[in-house]
Design a protein around this motif. Structure first.
Motif, PDB file in Angstrom:
ATOM      1  N   LEU A 304       0.853  -1.174   0.000  1.00  0.00           N
ATOM      2  CA  LEU A 304       0.000   0.000   0.000  1.00  0.00           C
ATOM      3  C   LEU A 304       0.896   1.233   0.000  1.00  0.00           C
ATOM      4  O   LEU A 304       1.795   1.349   0.837  1.00  0.00           O
ATOM      5  N   THR A 305       0.659   2.152  -0.928  1.00  0.00           N
ATOM      6  CA  THR A 305       1.540   3.312  -1.105  1.00  0.00           C
ATOM      7  C   THR A 305       0.844   4.598  -0.676  1.00  0.00           C
ATOM      8  O   THR A 305      -0.293   4.865  -1.080  1.00  0.00           O
ATOM      9  N   ILE A 306       1.554   5.369   0.152  1.00  0.00           N
ATOM     10  CA  ILE A 306       1.086   6.686   0.566  1.00  0.00           C
ATOM     11  C   ILE A 306       2.043   7.701  -0.039  1.00  0.00           C
ATOM     12  O   ILE A 306       3.217   7.782   0.331  1.00  0.00           O
ATOM     13  N   ASP A 321       7.909   8.209  -1.256  1.00  0.00           N
ATOM     14  CA  ASP A 321       6.635   7.668  -0.778  1.00  0.00           C
ATOM     15  C   ASP A 321       6.847   6.812   0.462  1.00  0.00           C
ATOM     16  O   ASP A 321       7.951   6.357   0.763  1.00  0.00           O
ATOM     17  N   LEU A 322       5.754   6.588   1.188  1.00  0.00           N
ATOM     18  CA  LEU A 322       5.725   5.629   2.285  1.00  0.00           C
ATOM     19  C   LEU A 322       5.052   4.373   1.755  1.00  0.00           C
ATOM     20  O   LEU A 322       3.893   4.395   1.350  1.00  0.00           O
ATOM     21  N   ARG A 323       5.781   3.280   1.712  1.00  0.00           N
ATOM     22  CA  ARG A 323       5.273   2.025   1.147  1.00  0.00           C
ATOM     23  C   ARG A 323       5.120   1.016   2.285  1.00  0.00           C
ATOM     24  O   ARG A 323       6.084   0.692   2.985  1.00  0.00           O
ATOM     25  N   VAL A 324       3.879   0.553   2.433  1.00  0.00           N
ATOM     26  CA  VAL A 324       3.546  -0.335   3.544  1.00  0.00           C
ATOM     27  C   VAL A 324       3.238  -1.729   2.994  1.00  0.00           C
ATOM     28  O   VAL A 324       2.293  -1.907   2.230  1.00  0.00           O
ATOM     29  N   GLY A 325       4.043  -2.689   3.370  1.00  0.00           N
ATOM     30  CA  GLY A 325       3.809  -4.068   2.971  1.00  0.00           C
ATOM     31  C   GLY A 325       2.842  -4.756   3.920  1.00  0.00           C
ATOM     32  O   GLY A 325       2.953  -4.627   5.145  1.00  0.00           O
ATOM     33  N   VAL A 326       1.882  -5.486   3.358  1.00  0.00           N
ATOM     34  CA  VAL A 326       0.838  -6.137   4.162  1.00  0.00           C
ATOM     35  C   VAL A 326       1.259  -7.551   4.531  1.00  0.00           C
ATOM     36  O   VAL A 326       1.770  -8.305   3.694  1.00  0.00           O
ATOM     37  N   HIS A 327       1.048  -7.882   5.801  1.00  0.00           N
ATOM     38  CA  HIS A 327       1.274  -9.245   6.273  1.00  0.00           C
ATOM     39  C   HIS A 327      -0.009  -9.715   6.944  1.00  0.00           C
ATOM     40  O   HIS A 327      -0.397  -9.221   8.010  1.00  0.00           O
ATOM     41  N   VAL A 328      -0.694 -10.652   6.296  1.00  0.00           N
ATOM     42  CA  VAL A 328      -1.944 -11.180   6.834  1.00  0.00           C
ATOM     43  C   VAL A 328      -1.614 -12.234   7.891  1.00  0.00           C
ATOM     44  O   VAL A 328      -0.903 -13.209   7.621  1.00  0.00           O
ATOM     45  N   VAL A 329      -2.147 -12.004   9.090  1.00  0.00           N
ATOM     46  CA  VAL A 329      -1.862 -12.900  10.221  1.00  0.00           C
ATOM     47  C   VAL A 329      -2.943 -13.969  10.303  1.00  0.00           C
ATOM     48  O   VAL A 329      -4.135 -13.661  10.453  1.00  0.00           O
ATOM     49  N   THR A 330      -2.533 -15.204  10.185  1.00  0.00           N
ATOM     50  CA  THR A 330      -3.475 -16.330  10.294  1.00  0.00           C
ATOM     51  C   THR A 330      -3.517 -16.802  11.744  1.00  0.00           C
ATOM     52  O   THR A 330      -2.469 -17.073  12.342  1.00  0.00           O
ATOM     53  N   PRO A 331      -4.741 -16.905  12.357  1.00  0.00           N
ATOM     54  CA  PRO A 331      -4.822 -17.337  13.754  1.00  0.00           C
ATOM     55  C   PRO A 331      -4.344 -18.779  13.902  1.00  0.00           C
ATOM     56  O   PRO A 331      -4.588 -19.633  13.050  1.00  0.00           O
TER      57      PRO A 331
END
Length: 374
Positions: A304-306, A321-331
């Protein structure tokens, strides 16, 4: 043996200035530091000897009357080899600060450069920062103001070399009388002595001290970069000009953000329900809070880029830019009810029905609320 006038390429009635100009031109072409060839070296010796003879009025008169023209004969022996010292004055304008060709050394010299290492936080790099640095260095002696002499006294002319800074000695050899020039041992080549050195600086014209240097560090610097501050280094001996100060930059690691060029990188952990349904959150950037929308269905590894919330470049004004990498946490730990919901979801995704979308929304809203409420 070649005629001296022919060697220099001048007429026999050439003036002293014409002879000097011809010698300079040939010296630039044939000097061993410029032209290392053997032929050039031999020609250089001949040119130097010819100039030594023709530049001296008495030697030139004897030569015109038929005197010895050999670079190794009679009085020419000393002149032939002495020309190697004279060329530093004629060609290079002095012998690199030493007492050459009758010129004494100068006590006043440029100070050394200094290197200071500065550690910055990543936040300092975004917009730049100001620092006051304490530097241990050489500063001008306030007692003598760089004169090296006790107040009320001054340097005196050396009574050995009489201010020349060097002394000449004649040595008899198989090649004839060879004149050598050496720095005067009494004044160390300065041409003057200091009878009463300054007691504060011991006759150096400078002392060691700590001083504060104010510096504006621009945005966009990175580890390993060196910034030059001209004239902010050590003061030279006898109050000579200051050297330069170099700042070597080191940017400390940040616990959240890393840097890639002018962009800032970060990782955002997103729960599985938020990844499926989407969410809005706020993150603390280096220059304030930033709102971030996570779209439904986001995947691990998505970025996600800001725009415009990165680092201001070293040469420019458009921020990265501020670039945010997503990490989906699996329970990894589910109670019975949560497991039943997941299993039901799994069964329904394998057998789609007209009410599947409505079920997805209702079930994952409950699942998300349960995860959030513990």
């Amino acid at each position: 043996m070649a005629d001296h006038y022919e060697v220099l390429g001048v007429a026999r009635d050439a003036s002293a200035d014409e002879i000097k100009r011809a010698y300079r031109r040939l010296a630039r072409e044939l000097h061993p530091d410029v032209n290392p060839g053997e032929d050039a070296s031999e020609r250089f010796k001949l040119v130097t000897h010819a100039y030594d003879v023709l530049s001296d009025p008495e030697q030139r008169r004897r030569y015109d009357l038929g005197g010895d023209s050999s670079p190794f004969g009679g009085g020419g022996g000393a002149a032939g080899f002495g020309g190697f010292g004279d060329i530093f004055e004629t060609f290079f304008g002095g012998g690199g600060g030493g007492a050459r060709a009758g010129r004494p050394r100068s006590r006043r010299e440029r100070g050394q450069d200094a290197l200071v290492r500065v550690t910055l936080e990543l936040g300092d790099v975004v917009f730049g920062t100001h620092r006051d640095l304490d530097v241990d260095t050489a500063v001008l002696c306030e007692t003598c103001q760089g004169s090296c002499c006790q107040p009320g006294t001054s340097e005196v002319t050396c009574d050995i070399c009489h201010g020349a800074g060097n002394v000449q000695r004649t040595v008899r050899s198989l090649l004839g009388n060879v004149v050598t020039t050496q720095p005067c041992a009494t004044c160390q080549g300065y041409g003057t002595t200091i009878p009463y050195p300054c007691a504060t600086c011991q006759g150096q014209g400078r002392v060691r001290a700590r001083r504060t240097v104010s510096v504006d560090i621009p945005a966009g610097v990175e580890t390993g970069l060196r910034l030059q501050l001209p004239g902010s280094g050590e003061v030279g001996p006898a109050g000579g000009p200051n050297g330069d100060l170099y700042l070597e930059i080191n940017v400390a690691p940040h616990e959240v953000f890393s840097r890639e060029g002018d962009d800032l990188m970060a990782t955002l952990e997103v729960s599985m329900p938020d990844a499926i349904l989407g969410t809005s959150t706020s993150i603390q950037a280096l220059d304030g809070e930033v709102e971030l929308d996570v779209r439904p269905g986001v995947q691990s590894g998505d970025v996600l880029t800001i725009k415009g919330r990165g680092i201001t470049p070293l040469r420019g004004s458009q921020r990265g830019d501020l670039r945010v990498g997503v990490h989906v946490v699996t329970p990894t730990r589910l109670d019975g009810k949560e497991r039943a919901l997941i299993e039901e979801f799994a069964r329904r995704t394998k057998a789609p029905s007209p009410r599947l979308a409505e079920f997805h929304q209702g079930m994952f809203s409950k699942l998300r609320d349960r995860f959030r409420n513990g």
